[in-house]
Structure formats: C-alpha cells, structure tokens
Write a protein that holds these residues in place. Structure first.
Motif, PDB file in Angstrom:
ATOM      1  N   LYS A   1      27.453  33.621  24.871  1.00 40.95           N
ATOM      2  CA  LYS A   1      26.763  32.650  24.031  1.00 40.95           C
ATOM      3  C   LYS A   1      26.187  33.315  22.787  1.00 40.95           C
ATOM      4  CE  LYS A   1      27.319  29.505  27.236  1.00 40.95           C
ATOM      5  NZ  LYS A   1      28.271  28.424  27.082  1.00 40.95           N
ATOM      6  N   GLY A   2      26.452  32.716  21.648  1.00 42.68           N
ATOM      7  CA  GLY A   2      25.794  33.129  20.417  1.00 42.68           C
ATOM      8  C   GLY A   2      25.989  34.583  20.054  1.00 42.68           C
ATOM      9  N   GLY A   3      27.142  35.166  20.416  1.00 44.99           N
ATOM     10  CA  GLY A   3      27.391  36.562  20.052  1.00 44.99           C
ATOM     11  C   GLY A   3      26.493  37.536  20.766  1.00 44.99           C
ATOM     12  N   ALA A   4      26.086  37.199  22.003  1.00 38.87           N
ATOM     13  CA  ALA A   4      25.144  38.057  22.724  1.00 38.87           C
ATOM     14  C   ALA A   4      25.690  39.463  22.902  1.00 38.87           C
ATOM     15  CB  ALA A   4      24.824  37.441  24.094  1.00 38.87           C
ATOM     16  N   ARG A   5      27.015  39.604  23.069  1.00 38.57           N
ATOM     17  CA  ARG A   5      27.612  40.924  23.200  1.00 38.57           C
ATOM     18  C   ARG A   5      28.177  41.326  21.843  1.00 38.57           C
ATOM     19  NH1 ARG A   5      31.380  41.137  28.487  1.00 38.57           N
ATOM     20  NH2 ARG A   5      31.731  43.246  27.717  1.00 38.57           N
ATOM     21  N   SER A   6      27.355  41.932  21.024  1.00 37.77           N
ATOM     22  CA  SER A   6      27.777  42.289  19.681  1.00 37.77           C
ATOM     23  C   SER A   6      28.526  43.600  19.638  1.00 37.77           C
ATOM     24  CB  SER A   6      26.553  42.374  18.759  1.00 37.77           C
ATOM     25  OG  SER A   6      25.638  43.332  19.261  1.00 37.77           O
ATOM     26  N   GLN A   7      28.431  44.389  20.700  1.00 39.15           N
ATOM     27  CA  GLN A   7      29.178  45.637  20.749  1.00 39.15           C
ATOM     28  C   GLN A   7      29.559  45.927  22.183  1.00 39.15           C
ATOM     29  OE1 GLN A   7      26.555  48.595  19.223  1.00 39.15           O
ATOM     30  NE2 GLN A   7      25.187  48.566  20.984  1.00 39.15           N
ATOM     31  N   ALA A   8      30.585  46.750  22.349  1.00 33.70           N
ATOM     32  CA  ALA A   8      31.032  47.097  23.696  1.00 33.70           C
ATOM     33  C   ALA A   8      29.918  47.806  24.440  1.00 33.70           C
ATOM     34  CB  ALA A   8      32.264  47.983  23.607  1.00 33.70           C
ATOM     35  N   PRO A   9      29.816  47.597  25.759  1.00 36.28           N
ATOM     36  CA  PRO A   9      28.721  48.174  26.534  1.00 36.28           C
ATOM     37  C   PRO A   9      28.648  49.681  26.491  1.00 36.28           C
ATOM     38  CG  PRO A   9      29.836  46.455  27.786  1.00 36.28           C
ATOM     39  CD  PRO A   9      30.640  46.709  26.547  1.00 36.28           C
ATOM     40  N   GLY A  10      29.731  50.386  26.296  1.00 36.21           N
ATOM     41  CA  GLY A  10      29.679  51.835  26.309  1.00 36.21           C
ATOM     42  C   GLY A  10      30.653  52.426  25.312  1.00 36.21           C
ATOM     43  N   ALA A  11      30.335  53.601  24.802  1.00 40.24           N
ATOM     44  CA  ALA A  11      31.251  54.258  23.869  1.00 40.24           C
ATOM     45  C   ALA A  11      32.464  54.788  24.628  1.00 40.24           C
ATOM     46  CB  ALA A  11      30.513  55.408  23.183  1.00 40.24           C
ATOM     47  N   PRO A  12      33.647  54.789  23.989  1.00 42.24           N
ATOM     48  CA  PRO A  12      34.841  55.287  24.659  1.00 42.24           C
ATOM     49  C   PRO A  12      34.650  56.710  25.129  1.00 42.24           C
ATOM     50  CG  PRO A  12      35.413  54.159  22.623  1.00 42.24           C
ATOM     51  CD  PRO A  12      33.920  54.303  22.635  1.00 42.24           C
ATOM     52  N   TYR A  13      35.175  56.973  26.332  1.00 42.36           N
ATOM     53  CA  TYR A  13      35.104  58.322  26.914  1.00 42.36           C
ATOM     54  C   TYR A  13      36.493  58.932  26.892  1.00 42.36           C
ATOM     55  CZ  TYR A  13      34.961  61.984  30.383  1.00 42.36           C
ATOM     56  OH  TYR A  13      35.098  63.176  31.023  1.00 42.36           O
TER      57      TYR A  13
ATOM     58  N   GLN B   1      26.470  50.204  31.611  1.00 39.76           N
ATOM     59  CA  GLN B   1      26.783  50.377  30.193  1.00 39.76           C
ATOM     60  C   GLN B   1      27.488  51.705  29.954  1.00 39.76           C
ATOM     61  OE1 GLN B   1      23.577  51.254  27.302  1.00 39.76           O
ATOM     62  NE2 GLN B   1      24.250  49.395  26.250  1.00 39.76           N
ATOM     63  N   ALA B   2      27.010  52.758  30.609  1.00 37.75           N
ATOM     64  CA  ALA B   2      27.609  54.078  30.417  1.00 37.75           C
ATOM     65  C   ALA B   2      29.027  54.132  30.973  1.00 37.75           C
ATOM     66  CB  ALA B   2      26.734  55.146  31.081  1.00 37.75           C
ATOM     67  N   CYS B   3      29.235  53.536  32.132  1.00 35.22           N
ATOM     68  CA  CYS B   3      30.538  53.624  32.787  1.00 35.22           C
ATOM     69  C   CYS B   3      31.598  52.785  32.091  1.00 35.22           C
ATOM     70  CB  CYS B   3      30.421  53.205  34.252  1.00 35.22           C
ATOM     71  SG  CYS B   3      29.513  54.390  35.287  1.00 35.22           S
ATOM     72  N   TRP B   4      31.181  51.789  31.329  1.00 36.15           N
ATOM     73  CA  TRP B   4      32.154  50.958  30.600  1.00 36.15           C
ATOM     74  C   TRP B   4      33.028  51.829  29.704  1.00 36.15           C
ATOM     75  CZ3 TRP B   4      34.623  48.924  26.459  1.00 36.15           C
ATOM     76  CH2 TRP B   4      35.100  47.616  26.548  1.00 36.15           C
ATOM     77  N   GLY B   5      32.456  52.892  29.168  1.00 35.92           N
ATOM     78  CA  GLY B   5      33.191  53.766  28.274  1.00 35.92           C
ATOM     79  C   GLY B   5      33.938  54.887  28.959  1.00 35.92           C
ATOM     80  N   GLY B   6      33.985  54.900  30.297  1.00 36.33           N
ATOM     81  CA  GLY B   6      34.742  55.915  31.023  1.00 36.33           C
ATOM     82  C   GLY B   6      33.855  56.851  31.814  1.00 36.33           C
ATOM     83  N   VAL B   7      34.395  57.382  32.909  1.00 41.94           N
ATOM     84  CA  VAL B   7      33.644  58.232  33.823  1.00 41.94           C
ATOM     85  C   VAL B   7      34.474  59.475  34.135  1.00 41.94           C
ATOM     86  CG1 VAL B   7      32.526  58.364  36.096  1.00 41.94           C
ATOM     87  CG2 VAL B   7      32.587  56.181  34.863  1.00 41.94           C
ATOM     88  N   PRO B   8      33.880  60.677  34.111  1.00 44.43           N
ATOM     89  CA  PRO B   8      34.612  61.863  34.557  1.00 44.43           C
ATOM     90  C   PRO B   8      35.085  61.691  35.998  1.00 44.43           C
ATOM     91  CG  PRO B   8      32.563  62.480  33.465  1.00 44.43           C
ATOM     92  CD  PRO B   8      32.517  60.997  33.670  1.00 44.43           C
ATOM     93  N   MET B   9      36.245  62.225  36.329  1.00 45.17           N
ATOM     94  CA  MET B   9      36.832  62.015  37.651  1.00 45.17           C
ATOM     95  C   MET B   9      35.881  62.378  38.779  1.00 45.17           C
ATOM     96  SD  MET B   9      39.304  61.051  39.601  1.00 45.17           S
ATOM     97  CE  MET B   9      41.058  61.180  39.359  1.00 45.17           C
TER      98      MET B   9
END
Length: 377
Positions: free
Chosen positions: A362-374, A64-72
């Motif tokens: 299914k059924g809107g299970a992913r209501s928000q992106a897994p991670g905040a943009p980095y 979830q954390a890495c979805w929004g970006g990872v420091p190099m």
C-alpha cells in the motif's frame, strides 16, 4: 541414551544450527569460497554475526539482512529462525532443537516399519512413487547421487507425505528438498560442493542434518500448501496471474505467444511447482532461497514476480520464435551461464514489479528492497 536406528546413536541435541561455529570469524563464506578482507561480503557476515550473537534475535532485522543473501555456513541457523523453527531467545535453541530432533527420531520408526512392508497399501504405493523420483533428482550434481544422501531424501519425503495426507507426495518435492539438504549437510562438509562426500559422516550427525532439513522443508511448504493439494489451485491461480501481468506489461509479447499457441501452462507450471529450482544453477538457487526464506509467508507473491521477471528477461528473443522453439526455449532457459550478478538483476526486477503491482503493498510502503545484495562465492 536412547534407541538406536540402524546402528546409530542418538543425535546431538545441543547444536541446533551450528550458529556458534558460524559466528566464528574464520568460518567459510560458502562452498569453495575464499574469505575476503572487506567489502559487502564481510560486512554482511559481520551484520549477521551481530544479529545471531544477541541474546534475543531481532527477527525483523534478520529478515531484512537475509533478503540480500546469507553465507553458506550461516544458512542453517538463519533459515530455521526465519521459518520460526527456532525462537528468538537463543537460550532456548538447544532445548527446542532437541525436542524437534527427538520427534523426528520417533517418526523414523514409522519409515522403518514401511521398509519392512508393515505399512498400509497406500504407504507402499507412496514409497514406490518416491523411489521412482529419487534417481531423477538433481542429476547434474553428483552429491545427490550418493547412496546416503538419497536415503535421507527418501526418508524425509516419505515422512512429510504421511504427515500431510491432503497434499501427500507430489512430483517436484524431491527438487524442492534439495536446497534444504545441501544447506544442512553443508555443516558436515568441506570444500566446494562438487567434492562433498558423506561416506565418512557418522550416522548420528547425518540424522541431525536430516531432521533439521525435514522440519524446514515441512514448514516452508506450509507457505504454498495449495500448490500441492488436489487440482493444485495455488499453481493454477499463479499461472493466471502471470498471464494477466504479461498482458498488462507487454501486450505485444502476450499477443505473440497467444498467436503461436504458447499457453502459459506449458512452461510456467514447472516454475511454480518446483519453485524455480530447476531453472537456475544450484548455487544461485541457494542464494534465491535466502530471499524466499526472508519473504516468509509472502513468498508466493514474490515467486510470481520472479517467474514474471524470468519470462520478460527474454521477451526480445521470444517475439521471434514460433511455437515449438518458444516452448523448448522456455522449458530450458539459458541460465546455466548465469552468475550472481544475473540473479541480483532478476531479484531487483522481481521486487520492482511486485512494488508496482502487488495489491498487498500500500502506498509504496516498500520503497527499497529489504536487504542489499550479497555477492555469492
């Protein structure tokens, strides 16, 4: 102790990803970046430090954390964990990495035999094919023109092909390998990427990075293996799905492309084949691939919606173009002026379309992106 390879000593097997170095508070945020005192960038770093510092890494939270970006400097460890090449138990990292690097060390002997023309005729043809593509790789980035970098790229492409005969080597693999090479060689570099130089890097350290790159490259391609098997059925299916989605979302654009004779194969084959590496500035590719790694086996689905979002991004311009102009435009998208904000919009749009259309959700299970943009450096 151990055998040498062209004068190199046995690589260090005890540091699988530089995670302990990456966790240091003074570690850089990326090539050419300046540490910030707060904000989303530092919050993301602290979150990842906490996750990587745990005795047992929570892979769901890491994903979830890495979805929004990872420091190099944290990418090498995060990508290996997300690809399953390192176990969640940090006590096992050194032995796991050591065994994997020793295995790569053994594989290199096979490459060396091919260099001495002791391989099969098929392997000789393979080597020539790869040699043709290496100079064409990331020509706008001087780093990939350095002799030792090209040699590492040549070796890992050759060994991946001989270990996976069903797909073998496909043009585009050279491009797909570049984010991995940049990520793992970044542990040995300083400053912005345009200043990177491997000339002074000891051979054993270079081989460590090359080994980690190789195994991540191979594991990641397993998620899209049928993109590269004979007839490339996965890519053809993706192109058909892309056309179907455009028809549903913007029938006017679809009808215009159809009337002008623009076939989706003409422009999107490369998007799928090279996993959009050639469509974005390289630093944005690295950020995009943080999300790809976090998607895991679902990356082929997300890639489809990234391609969809790329196309729809310029729907207004495309409606006013005739065949030749549209093809030229789509084969060289004006993304070189993009920054991280443009990419985050693309990712958010892709996620939105996936949430609407992907039957696996299914059924809107992913209501928000897994991670905040980095934010990128």
């Amino acid at each position: 102790p151990g055998v040498g390879f062209r004068g190199a000593s046995v690589p260090n097997l005890a540091d699988p990803g530089g995670a302990r170095r990456a966790a240091a508070p003074t570690a850089g945020l990326g090539p050419g970046s300046t540490p910030a005192s707060g904000g989303p960038r530092m919050r993301q770093r602290e979150r990842l430090r906490t996750l990587l510092g745990a005795p047992i890494v929570d892979l769901a939270q890491l994903r979830q954390a890495c979805w929004g970006g990872v420091p190099m400097d944290m990418r090498p460890m995060c990508w290996q964990l997300l690809l399953g090449l390192l176990p969640p138990d940090s006590a096992k990292w050194a032995t796991t990495a050591g065994a994997r690097r020793r295995k790569y060390w053994d594989l290199l002997q096979r490459y060396e035999r091919a260099e001495r023309s002791e391989g099969t005729e098929e392997e000789a043809v393979l080597a020539r094919q790869i040699a043709i593509d290496i100079p064409r790789t990331a020509t706008d980035l001087p780093f990939f023109s350095q002799g030792r970098v090209r040699r590492s790229l040549t070796r890992l492409l050759y060994l991946r092909a001989v270990m996976h005969p069903l797909s073998g080597y496909v043009q585009g693999f050279n491009d797909i390998a570049t984010p991995f090479l940049a990520t793992f060689l970044s542990r040995l570099m300083h400053g912005p990427m345009k200043e990177w130089d491997v000339a002074a890097v000891p051979e054993d350290r270079l081989l460590e990075a090359e080994s980690d790159c190789f195994w991540c490259f191979c594991r990641f391609l397993e998620h899209v293996e049928d993109y590269y098997t004979p007839e490339q059925p996965g890519i053809r299916r993706g192109i058909d799905q892309l056309e179907s989605l455009v028809r549903r979302i913007d029938v006017g654009l679809h009808e215009h492309l159809e009337a002008e004779g623009v076939e989706y194969l003409h422009f999107s084959f490369r998007w799928f084949n090279c996993l959009v590496v050639r469509e974005l500035p390289f630093q944005l590719v690295l950020r995009l691939w943080d999300t790809f790694m976090a998607e895991g086996a679902a990356v082929r689905s997300f890639l489809l919606y990234v391609c969809l979002s790329l196309l729809l991004r310029w729907r207004g311009e495309l409606r006013g173009m005739e065949l030749q102009d549209a093809i030229l435009f789509l084969q060289k998208l004006p993304t070189q002026v993009w920054d991280e904000g443009d990419l985050e919009v693309l990712l958010s749009t892709a996620f939105m379309w996936q949430s609407v259309f992907d039957e696996t959700i299914k059924g809107g299970a992913r209501s928000q992106a897994p991670g905040a943009p980095y934010p990128l450096a």
